[in-house]
Enzyme design. Structure first.
Site, mmCIF file in Angstrom:
data_model
loop_
_atom_site.group_PDB
_atom_site.id
_atom_site.type_symbol
_atom_site.label_atom_id
_atom_site.label_comp_id
_atom_site.label_asym_id
_atom_site.label_seq_id
_atom_site.Cartn_x
_atom_site.Cartn_y
_atom_site.Cartn_z
ATOM 1 N N HIS A 406 12.485 -22.690 33.171
ATOM 2 C CA HIS A 406 13.680 -23.473 32.865
ATOM 3 C C HIS A 406 13.414 -24.973 32.899
ATOM 4 C CE1 HIS A 406 17.729 -23.778 31.831
ATOM 5 N NE2 HIS A 406 18.327 -23.185 32.850
ATOM 6 N N ASP A 410 15.367 -24.509 27.676
ATOM 7 C CA ASP A 410 16.785 -24.459 28.013
ATOM 8 C C ASP A 410 17.334 -23.059 27.772
ATOM 9 O OD1 ASP A 410 16.792 -27.172 28.649
ATOM 10 O OD2 ASP A 410 17.266 -27.762 26.581
#
Length: 435
Positions: A406, A410
């Protein structure tokens, strides 16, 4: 003429190996280039062949010992002839007695040496302060990290006050240089509890086996991925009806022409590459404070072996046809199961696919293969009732899982990636038309 058998170059960043198995015994005849000994590194298992024909006269590194590149494993008496087979039992028994007699003095000396080592190590354990890890060699640093030691608690005996392997090994035996529980390594992570493990009572129903170097490396890399990446997993499901129909229709003619079976993996490799081309962050990696975008697609395919999970790389998979993908995966799978993979065949890789469905897994959260930023998990094809229009039909469904870093990918990109893979699998014509 005596010819030494030496540890060959093991590959980039690999300097040590464990002697796993000798295939010959002292006194056995050997042919040139015949496999003699099996070495196990953190990544691969490799065989060392005889440099010349003759008789194996001596084994210098026994099974289980640690050796470095260039170390002598044994000696071949070049040009010699082995004794007749009928004499072998007698000749094997004699060296055994000689070895036993040689080892006996060592066993007798061990109790005397143990207190000496403990005495030398104890003051070091009481020392405090910092130690410049940059002065340690890669092999010493690796030994310190693997055993969760504090280098400041180890008394150095090397030149200019440097730690050497013997210092670390003595500290391991004494159990006095473990990191304290409160000490936090760089990055803020909490270290493991200090002190040696308490003695475990013996139980005849249990078997104790030392972890292989490969299994230790797997454990270390998986924990590294959890500690480093901001790992998250997103899920979707795919209807396999059209891919299965296409495969059933053409599998015989495909195998007849290309000499390999048409599997589902080639469809998923192609679908992933199409998605990676549109979402380059999933194919990238973080290097320091930079993002490295890779304009090539080296896809790792996870393969389970008796020694552990390995991930051979399918190079430039975007340039391969369906047949090329299936042939490449098949060849790598055979090598993996036979333990013949080279280090070069497992290095690199920009994205990984893991198929837990072959073992019956219905759903899982795959762990990243660092420094990659994405891994796709395939699962078991399970017939389930699905709403198709205004009716309910039984369809062959598969859950897909994408684990991603992450920090660089995204949530929108991760979900979009899985949707694109799903669309390509549910309508495989999109792969042929590059849509």
């Amino acid at each position: 003429m005596a010819t030494e058998i030496k540890v060959p170059t093991l590959g980039e960043s690999v300097s040590e190996a464990t002697v796993a198995k000798w295939m010959k015994a002292p006194g056995d005849a050997v042919a040139a280039d015949e496999p003699l000994v099996e070495l196990e590194t953190d990544k691969v298992t490799l065989e060392v062949n005889a440099p010349a024909a003759g008789v194996l006269s001596e084994i210098s590194a026994k099974e289980g010992s640690e050796v470095e590149v260039g170390a002598v494993l044994g000696t071949i008496d070049e040009g010699a002839t082995a004794a007749p087979k009928k004499d072998e039992p007698k000749k094997e028994a004699a060296p055994a007695k000689e070895e036993a007699s040689k080892e006996e003095p060592k066993k007798a000396e061990a109790p005397k040496e143990a207190p000496k080592e403990t005495a030398k190590s104890a003051p070091a354990a009481q020392s405090s302060g910092s130690y410049d890890v940059k002065t340690m060699s890669p092999a010493v640093r690796k030994l310190v990290d693997e055993n969760n030691l504090d280098p400041a608690k180890i008394k150095p005996t090397g030149k200019d006050g440097r730690l050497v392997k013997e210092d670390v090994q003595k500290a391991i035996e004494a159990g006095t240089a473990k990191r304290s529980f409160s000490a936090a390594p760089a990055g803020g992570a909490t270290a493991a509890p200090s002190g040696p493990l308490p003695p475990r009572p013996e139980d005849e129903r249990e078997e104790r086996v030392k972890m292989t170097r490969l299994r230790q490396a797997i454990a270390r890399r998986l924990k590294e991925a959890q500690n480093t990446a901001a790992m998250l997993t997103t899920f979707n499901e795919v209807d396999m009806t059209n891919v299965m129909a296409l495969r059933n229709e053409y599998k015989e003619s495909f195998e007849k022409k290309h000499g390999v079976k048409l599997g589902f993996m080639s469809f998923f490799v192609k679908a992933c590459i199409a998605a990676l081309q549109e979402l380059p962050a999933v194919n990238a990696e973080i290097y320091g404070d930079e993002i490295i975008y890779k304009n090539y697609f080296d896809v790792g395919v996870a393969v389970g072996t008796p020694s552990g999970l390995v991930v051979p790389i399918l190079r430039d998979a975007d340039q391969l046809s369906f047949a090329g993908v299936e042939q490449g995966i098949n060849a790598l799978g055979v090598k993996a199961r036979d333990g013949k993979l080279s280090l070069a065949e497992m290095q690199g890789g920009t994205f990984t696919i893991s198929n837990g469905g072959v073992y019956g897994s219905l759903m899982s959260t795959p762990i990243l293969n660092p420094p990659q930023s994405g891994i796709l998990g395939m699962h078991k094809i399970q017939p389930r009732p699905m709403a198709i229009g205004n009716s309910v039909e039984i369809r062959p469904m598969m859950y897909l899982a994408l684990s991603y870093d992450h920090r660089i990918v995204d949530g929108r990109e991760a979900v979009t990636f899985l949707v694109k893979v799903k669309d390509a699998i549910e309508d495989p014509r999109r792969l042929l038309l590059d849509l």
